[in-house]
Design a protein around this motif. Sequence first.
Motif, PDB file in Angstrom:
ATOM      1  N   ALA A  23      12.448  -6.934  -7.737  1.00  0.00           N
ATOM      2  CA  ALA A  23      12.016  -7.963  -6.782  1.00  0.00           C
ATOM      3  C   ALA A  23      12.736  -7.804  -5.443  1.00  0.00           C
ATOM      4  O   ALA A  23      12.107  -7.922  -4.378  1.00  0.00           O
ATOM      5  CB  ALA A  23      12.259  -9.351  -7.366  1.00  0.00           C
ATOM      6  N   LEU A  24      14.037  -7.525  -5.500  1.00  0.00           N
ATOM      7  CA  LEU A  24      14.792  -7.323  -4.256  1.00  0.00           C
ATOM      8  C   LEU A  24      14.213  -6.158  -3.460  1.00  0.00           C
ATOM      9  O   LEU A  24      14.042  -6.260  -2.238  1.00  0.00           O
ATOM     10  CB  LEU A  24      16.271  -7.068  -4.560  1.00  0.00           C
ATOM     11  N   GLY A  25      13.887  -5.062  -4.131  1.00  0.00           N
ATOM     12  CA  GLY A  25      13.302  -3.915  -3.444  1.00  0.00           C
ATOM     13  C   GLY A  25      11.978  -4.258  -2.786  1.00  0.00           C
ATOM     14  O   GLY A  25      11.719  -3.870  -1.640  1.00  0.00           O
ATOM     15  N   ALA A  26      11.134  -5.017  -3.483  1.00  0.00           N
ATOM     16  CA  ALA A  26       9.833  -5.409  -2.925  1.00  0.00           C
ATOM     17  C   ALA A  26      10.007  -6.298  -1.700  1.00  0.00           C
ATOM     18  O   ALA A  26       9.364  -6.078  -0.665  1.00  0.00           O
ATOM     19  CB  ALA A  26       9.003  -6.125  -3.988  1.00  0.00           C
ATOM     20  N   VAL A  27      10.881  -7.285  -1.809  1.00  0.00           N
ATOM     21  CA  VAL A  27      11.103  -8.212  -0.688  1.00  0.00           C
ATOM     22  C   VAL A  27      11.753  -7.483   0.487  1.00  0.00           C
ATOM     23  O   VAL A  27      11.366  -7.681   1.649  1.00  0.00           O
ATOM     24  CB  VAL A  27      11.956  -9.422  -1.142  1.00  0.00           C
ATOM     25  N   GLN A  53      13.501  -0.205  -7.193  1.00  0.00           N
ATOM     26  CA  GLN A  53      14.958  -0.212  -7.326  1.00  0.00           C
ATOM     27  C   GLN A  53      15.616   0.763  -6.356  1.00  0.00           C
ATOM     28  O   GLN A  53      16.729   0.517  -5.897  1.00  0.00           O
ATOM     29  CB  GLN A  53      15.358   0.107  -8.770  1.00  0.00           C
ATOM     30  N   SER A  54      14.926   1.850  -6.036  1.00  0.00           N
ATOM     31  CA  SER A  54      15.511   2.787  -5.066  1.00  0.00           C
ATOM     32  C   SER A  54      15.616   2.139  -3.686  1.00  0.00           C
ATOM     33  O   SER A  54      16.524   2.461  -2.917  1.00  0.00           O
ATOM     34  CB  SER A  54      14.714   4.090  -5.002  1.00  0.00           C
ATOM     35  N   ILE A  55      14.724   1.213  -3.393  1.00  0.00           N
ATOM     36  CA  ILE A  55      14.822   0.476  -2.129  1.00  0.00           C
ATOM     37  C   ILE A  55      15.955  -0.551  -2.226  1.00  0.00           C
ATOM     38  O   ILE A  55      16.743  -0.700  -1.293  1.00  0.00           O
ATOM     39  CB  ILE A  55      13.481  -0.187  -1.769  1.00  0.00           C
ATOM     40  N   VAL A 109      23.976   0.876  -8.575  1.00  0.00           N
ATOM     41  CA  VAL A 109      23.893  -0.225  -9.539  1.00  0.00           C
ATOM     42  C   VAL A 109      22.494  -0.857  -9.553  1.00  0.00           C
ATOM     43  O   VAL A 109      22.105  -1.496 -10.534  1.00  0.00           O
ATOM     44  CB  VAL A 109      25.005  -1.273  -9.270  1.00  0.00           C
ATOM     45  N   ALA A 110      21.721  -0.669  -8.499  1.00  0.00           N
ATOM     46  CA  ALA A 110      20.366  -1.233  -8.438  1.00  0.00           C
ATOM     47  C   ALA A 110      19.493  -0.726  -9.580  1.00  0.00           C
ATOM     48  O   ALA A 110      18.600  -1.437 -10.039  1.00  0.00           O
ATOM     49  CB  ALA A 110      19.708  -0.895  -7.097  1.00  0.00           C
ATOM     50  N   LEU A 115       0.834  -1.213   0.000  1.00  0.00           N
ATOM     51  CA  LEU A 115       0.000   0.000   0.000  1.00  0.00           C
ATOM     52  C   LEU A 115       0.864   1.257   0.000  1.00  0.00           C
ATOM     53  O   LEU A 115       0.579   2.214  -0.727  1.00  0.00           O
ATOM     54  CB  LEU A 115      -0.948  -0.007   1.203  1.00  0.00           C
ATOM     55  N   ASP A 116       1.924   1.250   0.800  1.00  0.00           N
ATOM     56  CA  ASP A 116       2.815   2.403   0.842  1.00  0.00           C
ATOM     57  C   ASP A 116       3.508   2.599  -0.506  1.00  0.00           C
ATOM     58  O   ASP A 116       3.653   3.724  -0.985  1.00  0.00           O
ATOM     59  CB  ASP A 116       3.841   2.237   1.963  1.00  0.00           C
ATOM     60  N   LEU A 117       3.909   1.503  -1.125  1.00  0.00           N
ATOM     61  CA  LEU A 117       4.542   1.596  -2.443  1.00  0.00           C
ATOM     62  C   LEU A 117       3.543   2.068  -3.501  1.00  0.00           C
ATOM     63  O   LEU A 117       3.933   2.750  -4.456  1.00  0.00           O
ATOM     64  CB  LEU A 117       5.177   0.261  -2.827  1.00  0.00           C
ATOM     65  N   ALA A 118       2.267   1.746  -3.335  1.00  0.00           N
ATOM     66  CA  ALA A 118       1.238   2.255  -4.254  1.00  0.00           C
ATOM     67  C   ALA A 118       1.113   3.774  -4.120  1.00  0.00           C
ATOM     68  O   ALA A 118       0.953   4.484  -5.115  1.00  0.00           O
ATOM     69  CB  ALA A 118      -0.103   1.571  -3.987  1.00  0.00           C
TER      70      ALA A 118
END
Length: 163
Positions: A72-76, A52-54, A62-63, A31-34
């Motif tokens: 995916a890494l940022g989401a997780v 990617q910023s996360i 490099v992200a 929700l916060d990312l939305a």
Amino acid sequence: MSIRSQALAPVRPAMPALFWSVMGGTAAAMLDLAVAAAYWGARGVAPDRIFQSIAAWLLGPVAFTGGAPTVALGAVLYAGLLSGVMDAYRRLARRFPVLLHRPLTGGALYGASMYGLIFLIFVPLLSAATPVAHAWQWHAICVAAYVLLVGIPAALLARIQAH
């Protein structure tokens, strides 16, 4: 149903606290990312760049060239962080019961505090991300999102689990 059959009926175990922390944290993160995607999308920033910023907290600049894996890494990473934030409120509330008795006030203060701690202290000082200054309006939206989407839900989940 007779008393005997009620006594023999299978008891459904309560879900463990970790389950609720992960579910609450993942929901809060999405929700916060939305909210972030809506704000930055209106300014021409692609949603991938937000994730990617996360990821840049760990990988640095490099992200932004990592494609789907860094998205995916940022989401997780963010879901994991907010799961920890949810669990931390539950643990604090066990120690300070007023946080359970006043979930709106406690949750709102907690959410605002977590935003400040994460984005104004930890990320600038401890991450590999390149610091970027943002307008006060962005910070105001973020604090409101953390109050409404992170802090208060963390308090309500902690309260439900305590009963």
